[in-house]
Design a protein around this motif. Structure first.
Motif, PDB file in Angstrom:
ATOM      1  N   LYS A 143      18.896  40.322  28.570  1.00  0.00           N
ATOM      2  CA  LYS A 143      19.725  39.202  28.124  1.00  0.00           C
ATOM      3  C   LYS A 143      20.887  38.913  29.069  1.00  0.00           C
ATOM      4  O   LYS A 143      21.693  38.025  28.813  1.00  0.00           O
ATOM      5  CB  LYS A 143      20.244  39.475  26.716  1.00  0.00           C
ATOM      6  N   ILE A 144      20.973  39.657  30.166  1.00  0.00           N
ATOM      7  CA  ILE A 144      22.051  39.412  31.130  1.00  0.00           C
ATOM      8  C   ILE A 144      21.782  38.099  31.855  1.00  0.00           C
ATOM      9  O   ILE A 144      20.725  37.915  32.462  1.00  0.00           O
ATOM     10  CB  ILE A 144      22.170  40.576  32.140  1.00  0.00           C
ATOM     11  N   HIS A 145      22.744  37.190  31.768  1.00  0.00           N
ATOM     12  CA  HIS A 145      22.645  35.888  32.429  1.00  0.00           C
ATOM     13  C   HIS A 145      23.237  35.945  33.838  1.00  0.00           C
ATOM     14  O   HIS A 145      22.688  35.362  34.764  1.00  0.00           O
ATOM     15  CB  HIS A 145      23.383  34.818  31.627  1.00  0.00           C
ATOM     16  N   THR A 146      24.414  36.595  33.963  1.00  0.00           N
ATOM     17  CA  THR A 146      25.073  36.677  35.267  1.00  0.00           C
ATOM     18  C   THR A 146      25.657  38.071  35.478  1.00  0.00           C
ATOM     19  O   THR A 146      26.015  38.761  34.517  1.00  0.00           O
ATOM     20  CB  THR A 146      26.217  35.656  35.423  1.00  0.00           C
ATOM     21  N   ILE A 147      25.759  38.446  36.737  1.00  0.00           N
ATOM     22  CA  ILE A 147      26.462  39.645  37.168  1.00  0.00           C
ATOM     23  C   ILE A 147      27.412  39.182  38.267  1.00  0.00           C
ATOM     24  O   ILE A 147      26.999  38.451  39.181  1.00  0.00           O
ATOM     25  CB  ILE A 147      25.493  40.709  37.725  1.00  0.00           C
ATOM     26  N   ALA A 148      28.680  39.574  38.169  1.00  0.00           N
ATOM     27  CA  ALA A 148      29.666  39.135  39.155  1.00  0.00           C
ATOM     28  C   ALA A 148      30.396  40.331  39.753  1.00  0.00           C
ATOM     29  O   ALA A 148      30.522  41.375  39.111  1.00  0.00           O
ATOM     30  CB  ALA A 148      30.666  38.188  38.495  1.00  0.00           C
ATOM     31  N   PHE A 149      30.884  40.146  40.962  1.00  0.00           N
ATOM     32  CA  PHE A 149      31.682  41.189  41.598  1.00  0.00           C
ATOM     33  C   PHE A 149      32.528  40.585  42.714  1.00  0.00           C
ATOM     34  O   PHE A 149      32.217  39.527  43.246  1.00  0.00           O
ATOM     35  CB  PHE A 149      30.802  42.336  42.129  1.00  0.00           C
ATOM     36  N   ALA A 150      33.633  41.275  42.985  1.00  0.00           N
ATOM     37  CA  ALA A 150      34.538  40.959  44.096  1.00  0.00           C
ATOM     38  C   ALA A 150      35.306  39.641  43.954  1.00  0.00           C
ATOM     39  O   ALA A 150      35.862  39.153  44.920  1.00  0.00           O
ATOM     40  CB  ALA A 150      33.806  41.012  45.436  1.00  0.00           C
ATOM     41  N   ALA A 151      35.379  39.082  42.760  1.00  0.00           N
ATOM     42  CA  ALA A 151      36.215  37.892  42.538  1.00  0.00           C
ATOM     43  C   ALA A 151      37.670  38.331  42.366  1.00  0.00           C
ATOM     44  O   ALA A 151      37.947  39.510  42.126  1.00  0.00           O
ATOM     45  CB  ALA A 151      35.743  37.138  41.295  1.00  0.00           C
ATOM     46  N   ASP A 152      38.586  37.402  42.471  1.00  0.00           N
ATOM     47  CA  ASP A 152      40.004  37.723  42.340  1.00  0.00           C
ATOM     48  C   ASP A 152      40.307  38.391  41.001  1.00  0.00           C
ATOM     49  O   ASP A 152      40.979  39.418  40.945  1.00  0.00           O
ATOM     50  CB  ASP A 152      40.853  36.459  42.523  1.00  0.00           C
ATOM     51  N   TYR A 153      39.824  37.816  39.898  1.00  0.00           N
ATOM     52  CA  TYR A 153      40.086  38.401  38.579  1.00  0.00           C
ATOM     53  C   TYR A 153      39.422  39.774  38.462  1.00  0.00           C
ATOM     54  O   TYR A 153      40.016  40.720  37.942  1.00  0.00           O
ATOM     55  CB  TYR A 153      39.607  37.463  37.468  1.00  0.00           C
ATOM     56  N   PHE A 154      38.207  39.902  38.944  1.00  0.00           N
ATOM     57  CA  PHE A 154      37.481  41.174  38.967  1.00  0.00           C
ATOM     58  C   PHE A 154      38.310  42.231  39.689  1.00  0.00           C
ATOM     59  O   PHE A 154      38.503  43.345  39.195  1.00  0.00           O
ATOM     60  CB  PHE A 154      36.134  40.955  39.670  1.00  0.00           C
ATOM     61  N   ASN A 155      38.814  41.882  40.868  1.00  0.00           N
ATOM     62  CA  ASN A 155      39.626  42.818  41.654  1.00  0.00           C
ATOM     63  C   ASN A 155      40.944  43.143  40.961  1.00  0.00           C
ATOM     64  O   ASN A 155      41.438  44.271  41.061  1.00  0.00           O
ATOM     65  CB  ASN A 155      39.863  42.272  43.058  1.00  0.00           C
ATOM     66  N   SER A 156      41.509  42.193  40.245  1.00  0.00           N
ATOM     67  CA  SER A 156      42.755  42.440  39.503  1.00  0.00           C
ATOM     68  C   SER A 156      42.523  43.445  38.378  1.00  0.00           C
ATOM     69  O   SER A 156      43.332  44.360  38.190  1.00  0.00           O
ATOM     70  CB  SER A 156      43.300  41.129  38.937  1.00  0.00           C
ATOM     71  N   ILE A 157      41.438  43.284  37.645  1.00  0.00           N
ATOM     72  CA  ILE A 157      41.098  44.232  36.581  1.00  0.00           C
ATOM     73  C   ILE A 157      40.870  45.614  37.190  1.00  0.00           C
ATOM     74  O   ILE A 157      41.313  46.634  36.656  1.00  0.00           O
ATOM     75  CB  ILE A 157      39.846  43.772  35.797  1.00  0.00           C
ATOM     76  N   ARG A 158      40.206  45.654  38.330  1.00  0.00           N
ATOM     77  CA  ARG A 158      39.952  46.925  39.030  1.00  0.00           C
ATOM     78  C   ARG A 158      41.265  47.608  39.393  1.00  0.00           C
ATOM     79  O   ARG A 158      41.431  48.819  39.178  1.00  0.00           O
ATOM     80  CB  ARG A 158      39.116  46.651  40.280  1.00  0.00           C
ATOM     81  N   LEU A 159      42.207  46.865  39.946  1.00  0.00           N
ATOM     82  CA  LEU A 159      43.500  47.438  40.319  1.00  0.00           C
ATOM     83  C   LEU A 159      44.252  47.961  39.100  1.00  0.00           C
ATOM     84  O   LEU A 159      44.852  49.047  39.149  1.00  0.00           O
ATOM     85  CB  LEU A 159      44.353  46.408  41.067  1.00  0.00           C
ATOM     86  N   LEU A 160      44.216  47.206  38.005  1.00  0.00           N
ATOM     87  CA  LEU A 160      44.867  47.664  36.775  1.00  0.00           C
ATOM     88  C   LEU A 160      44.209  48.941  36.254  1.00  0.00           C
ATOM     89  O   LEU A 160      44.896  49.869  35.821  1.00  0.00           O
ATOM     90  CB  LEU A 160      44.819  46.569  35.710  1.00  0.00           C
ATOM     91  N   MET A 161      42.875  48.996  36.320  1.00  0.00           N
ATOM     92  CA  MET A 161      42.145  50.177  35.866  1.00  0.00           C
ATOM     93  C   MET A 161      42.533  51.401  36.725  1.00  0.00           C
ATOM     94  O   MET A 161      42.801  52.476  36.184  1.00  0.00           O
ATOM     95  CB  MET A 161      40.645  49.933  35.953  1.00  0.00           C
ATOM     96  N   LEU A 162      42.580  51.219  38.032  1.00  0.00           N
ATOM     97  CA  LEU A 162      42.952  52.319  38.924  1.00  0.00           C
ATOM     98  C   LEU A 162      44.389  52.763  38.687  1.00  0.00           C
ATOM     99  O   LEU A 162      44.680  53.951  38.698  1.00  0.00           O
ATOM    100  CB  LEU A 162      42.741  51.909  40.386  1.00  0.00           C
ATOM    101  N   ASP A 163      45.274  51.802  38.439  1.00  0.00           N
ATOM    102  CA  ASP A 163      46.670  52.129  38.161  1.00  0.00           C
ATOM    103  C   ASP A 163      46.797  52.891  36.837  1.00  0.00           C
ATOM    104  O   ASP A 163      47.556  53.857  36.735  1.00  0.00           O
ATOM    105  CB  ASP A 163      47.521  50.859  38.145  1.00  0.00           C
ATOM    106  N   GLU A 164      46.064  52.456  35.825  1.00  0.00           N
ATOM    107  CA  GLU A 164      46.073  53.146  34.533  1.00  0.00           C
ATOM    108  C   GLU A 164      45.599  54.587  34.710  1.00  0.00           C
ATOM    109  O   GLU A 164      46.184  55.510  34.143  1.00  0.00           O
ATOM    110  CB  GLU A 164      45.161  52.430  33.528  1.00  0.00           C
ATOM    111  N   ALA A 165      44.536  54.769  35.494  1.00  0.00           N
ATOM    112  CA  ALA A 165      43.984  56.113  35.715  1.00  0.00           C
ATOM    113  C   ALA A 165      44.985  56.997  36.462  1.00  0.00           C
ATOM    114  O   ALA A 165      45.107  58.194  36.150  1.00  0.00           O
ATOM    115  CB  ALA A 165      42.677  56.027  36.482  1.00  0.00           C
ATOM    116  N   SER A 166      45.716  56.440  37.408  1.00  0.00           N
ATOM    117  CA  SER A 166      46.674  57.249  38.184  1.00  0.00           C
ATOM    118  C   SER A 166      47.914  57.586  37.355  1.00  0.00           C
ATOM    119  O   SER A 166      48.600  58.573  37.656  1.00  0.00           O
ATOM    120  CB  SER A 166      47.073  56.526  39.471  1.00  0.00           C
ATOM    121  N   ASN A 167      48.203  56.813  36.326  1.00  0.00           N
ATOM    122  CA  ASN A 167      49.372  57.071  35.466  1.00  0.00           C
ATOM    123  C   ASN A 167      49.024  57.913  34.233  1.00  0.00           C
ATOM    124  O   ASN A 167      49.902  58.222  33.454  1.00  0.00           O
ATOM    125  CB  ASN A 167      50.013  55.756  35.016  1.00  0.00           C
ATOM    126  N   ALA A 168      47.749  58.205  34.076  1.00  0.00           N
ATOM    127  CA  ALA A 168      47.319  58.965  32.880  1.00  0.00           C
ATOM    128  C   ALA A 168      47.644  60.435  33.014  1.00  0.00           C
ATOM    129  O   ALA A 168      47.859  61.002  34.009  1.00  0.00           O
ATOM    130  CB  ALA A 168      45.821  58.779  32.667  1.00  0.00           C
TER     131      ALA A 168
END
Length: 168
Positions: A143-168
Motif C-alpha cells: 500500500k506504499i504510494h511514495t517513499i521520500a528521502f533527502a528533502a529539506d523537511y526530511f533532513n530537518s526531522i533527521r537533525l532533530l532526531m539526532l539531537d534528541e538522541a545526543s541529549n538523551a
C-alpha cells in the motif's frame, strides 16, 4: 532529461519533478515542490499512478534546470528493489525513512522495528525528533504510494532526531 507532473490516484495535489530513473514498478524523481527549486528525492509506486503529464509548465522548468546545469545523477548507492528494501536503504543511509500510503496528508517518518513478509512495524519519528517506540501500527508494503528521502523537511526531522538522541 525530462520534467513531469504525476497525478497519484485519489490524491488532489500533483507531484512535479525531474525524472531520474524508473523501472517497471517505480519512478525516481528529484522533486520540484515550487517554481524551479529542487528539493529531495521521491519514489512513486507505479501501481498508484493516475497520469503523467509534460506540458508547457514542465517544459519551462526543464529549460531552467538545463540552464542551471542540474545533475541527473541518482543518489549514490541507490538501486530499485522492493519497497521494504528501499525503506531499509534510506534508513541505512539517512538514519530514517519516509513514506506515504493512500491518504495524501499522512506522511510517516520512521525506523524499521520489525518486518514479516509484506508487513512491517515502525518506530515512528515525531516532528520534534522524538521516537515513539510504542507506535505499533502494522503497515502493508503493497500500500506504499511514495517513499521520500533527502528533502529539506526530511533532513530537518533527521537533525532533530539526532539531537534528541545526543541529549538523551
Amino acid at each position: 532529461m525530462t520534467v513531469e507532473t504525476i497525478i497519484v490516484k485519489n490524491w488532489i495535489n500533483p507531484i512535479t519533478g525531474l525524472i531520474l530513473s524508473e523501472n517497471e514498478d517505480w519512478v525516481l524523481m528529484h522533486e520540484i515542490p515550487a517554481d524551479y527549486a529542487l528539493d529531495g528525492y521521491l519514489l512513486i509506486n507505479k501501481n498508484y499512478l493516475r497520469s503523467r503529464e509534460i506540458e508547457s509548465e514542465e517544459l519551462q522548468k526543464l529549460r531552467v534546470l538545463k540552464l542551471k546545469k542540474v545533475s541527473t545523477k541518482i543518489p549514490e548507492g541507490f538501486s530499485f528493489s522492493t519497497a521494504l528494501d528501499m525503506l531499509k536503504w534510506s534508513e541505512s543511509v539517512y538514519g530514517q525513512f519516509q513514506f506515504q500510503e493512500d491518504i495524501e496528508d499522512e506522511t510517516y517518518f520512521g525506523k524499521m522495528k520489525s518486518e514479516q513478509e509484506a508487513q512491517f512495524i515502525v518506530d515512528f519519528i515525531n516532528s520534534d525528533g522524538t521516537i515513539d517506540t510504542d507506535f505499533d501500527v502494522v503497515f502493508d508494503v503493497n500500500k506504499i504510494h511514495t517513499i521520500a528521502f533527502a528533502a529539506d523537511y526530511f533532513n530537518s526531522i533527521r537533525l532533530l532526531m539526532l539531537d534528541e538522541a545526543s541529549n538523551a
